[in-house]
Motif scaffolding. Structure first.
Motif, short mmCIF file in Angstrom:
data_model
loop_
_atom_site.label_atom_id
_atom_site.label_comp_id
_atom_site.label_asym_id
_atom_site.label_seq_id
_atom_site.Cartn_x
_atom_site.Cartn_y
_atom_site.Cartn_z
N SER A 11 0.84 -1.21 0.00
CA SER A 11 0.00 0.00 0.00
C SER A 11 0.88 1.27 0.00
CB SER A 11 -0.91 0.02 1.24
OG SER A 11 -1.61 -1.19 1.34
N LEU A 38 -0.66 -0.98 -4.73
CA LEU A 38 -2.02 -1.49 -4.96
C LEU A 38 -3.00 -0.32 -5.06
CD1 LEU A 38 -4.10 -3.84 -5.04
CD2 LEU A 38 -4.28 -3.61 -2.56
N ARG A 39 -3.78 -0.31 -6.15
CA ARG A 39 -4.87 0.68 -6.26
C ARG A 39 -6.10 0.03 -5.65
NH1 ARG A 39 -3.20 1.03 -11.72
NH2 ARG A 39 -5.12 0.00 -12.34
N ASN A 40 -6.35 0.36 -4.38
CA ASN A 40 -7.43 -0.31 -3.66
C ASN A 40 -8.61 0.65 -3.47
OD1 ASN A 40 -9.06 -1.75 -2.01
ND2 ASN A 40 -7.46 -2.35 -0.56
N PRO A 41 -9.70 0.45 -4.24
CA PRO A 41 -10.81 1.40 -4.14
C PRO A 41 -11.54 1.32 -2.79
CG PRO A 41 -11.36 -0.40 -5.64
CD PRO A 41 -9.95 -0.62 -5.20
N GLU A 42 -11.33 0.23 -2.04
CA GLU A 42 -12.04 0.09 -0.76
C GLU A 42 -11.38 0.89 0.35
OE1 GLU A 42 -12.49 -4.07 0.10
OE2 GLU A 42 -13.44 -4.32 -1.87
N LYS A 43 -10.09 1.11 0.24
CA LYS A 43 -9.38 1.84 1.30
C LYS A 43 -9.53 3.34 1.08
CE LYS A 43 -5.76 -1.07 3.22
NZ LYS A 43 -4.33 -1.18 3.43
N THR A 70 1.75 0.73 -10.61
CA THR A 70 0.54 0.55 -9.81
C THR A 70 -0.24 -0.63 -10.40
OG1 THR A 70 -0.84 1.98 -11.16
CG2 THR A 70 0.41 3.04 -9.40
N ASN A 72 -4.16 -3.12 -9.89
CA ASN A 72 -5.32 -3.52 -9.11
C ASN A 72 -5.60 -4.99 -9.39
OD1 ASN A 72 -6.43 -3.35 -11.61
ND2 ASN A 72 -7.72 -1.59 -11.19
N THR A 75 -2.51 -9.77 -6.86
CA THR A 75 -1.06 -9.57 -6.98
C THR A 75 -0.46 -10.60 -7.95
OG1 THR A 75 -0.89 -8.61 -4.81
CG2 THR A 75 1.08 -9.64 -5.64
#
Ligand code: PNS
Length: 198
Positions: A11, A38-43, A70, A72, A75
């Motif tokens: 992250s 990581l492109r994490n839309p939830e965080k 980057t 999504n 991994t």
């Protein structure tokens, strides 16, 4: 000759000196290392993906075989896409081990050909995490020696913006409260003057 490419996923919110220590160690044993954010839309991160990318690019500019990217999704899918053979992860203390082992074994189940390689950062970073850096910075503590100067500068800018926003919000609440109180006083005055007249 076989060249080994590895990804270092995470992250990095924000990147710390512990991350940099691991990147340096990884760059020595792998031919190529991709730091993969990581492109994490939830965080709900403190730093945008672009900000993290810029910070990591500056931090790793001195390493010829390190790049920043980057991704999504999984991994292992990203690793396959960039034709990496290994995933690099850091283990600071025994407390990291359980989660890291779980992830490594799940990644192996998903993609048996991909190896997870664990490395330990220098002991002086064994207590360091992005979450603690964020917390200390948000509460006004010193983050010197925990993150590179350029990250510290970005953190200070973020905190200034947050403080200004909080001050403005507090002023607005104060103004509303004052307006409400003066409205109340005005109503009381009117009631009293009506009582006097009657
Ligand atoms: O820096 P972090 O937050 O510890 O990194 C965790 C990360 C990004 C490596 C992990 O959450 C991850 O791999 N996420 C991508 C989704 C995925 O592949 N999940 C399955 C992992 S077993």
């Amino acid at each position: 000759m076989k060249r080994v490419k590895a990804i270092y996923p995470g992250s990095f919110d924000p990147p710390t000196n512990g991350h940099l220590d691991l990147i340096e160690r990884g760059s020595k044993i792998f031919d190529e290392l991709i730091v993969a954010i990581l492109r994490n839309p939830e965080k709900d991160p403190l730093f945008s993906v672009n900000e993290r990318r810029q910070m990591l690019e500056s931090m790793t500019a001195g390493f010829d075989n390190v790049s920043v990217d980057t991704f999504n999704g999984l991994t292992v899918d990203y690793a396959l896409r960039v034709e990496a053979q290994a995933i690099l992860r850091g283990i600071r203390a025994i407390s990291d081990y359980e989660y890291e082992l779980q992830m490594a074994l799940m990644n192996r189940k998903l993609q048996p050909g991909l190896e997870t390689v664990f490395m330990m950062p220098a002991e002086k970073y064994s207590y360091l995490s992005s979450r603690l850096v964020r917390e200390v910075a948000q509460l006004g503590g010193s983050i010197d020696c925990l993150v590179p100067e350029l990250v510290a500068q970005k953190l200070r800018e973020k905190m200034d913006i947050a403080n200004k926003f909080n001050d403005a919000a507090a002023r607005e609440v104060g103004q509303h409260a004052a307006g409400f109180a003066s409205g109340e006083r005005e109503s009381e005055r009117k009631i009293k003057s009506r009582k006097k007249k009657s």
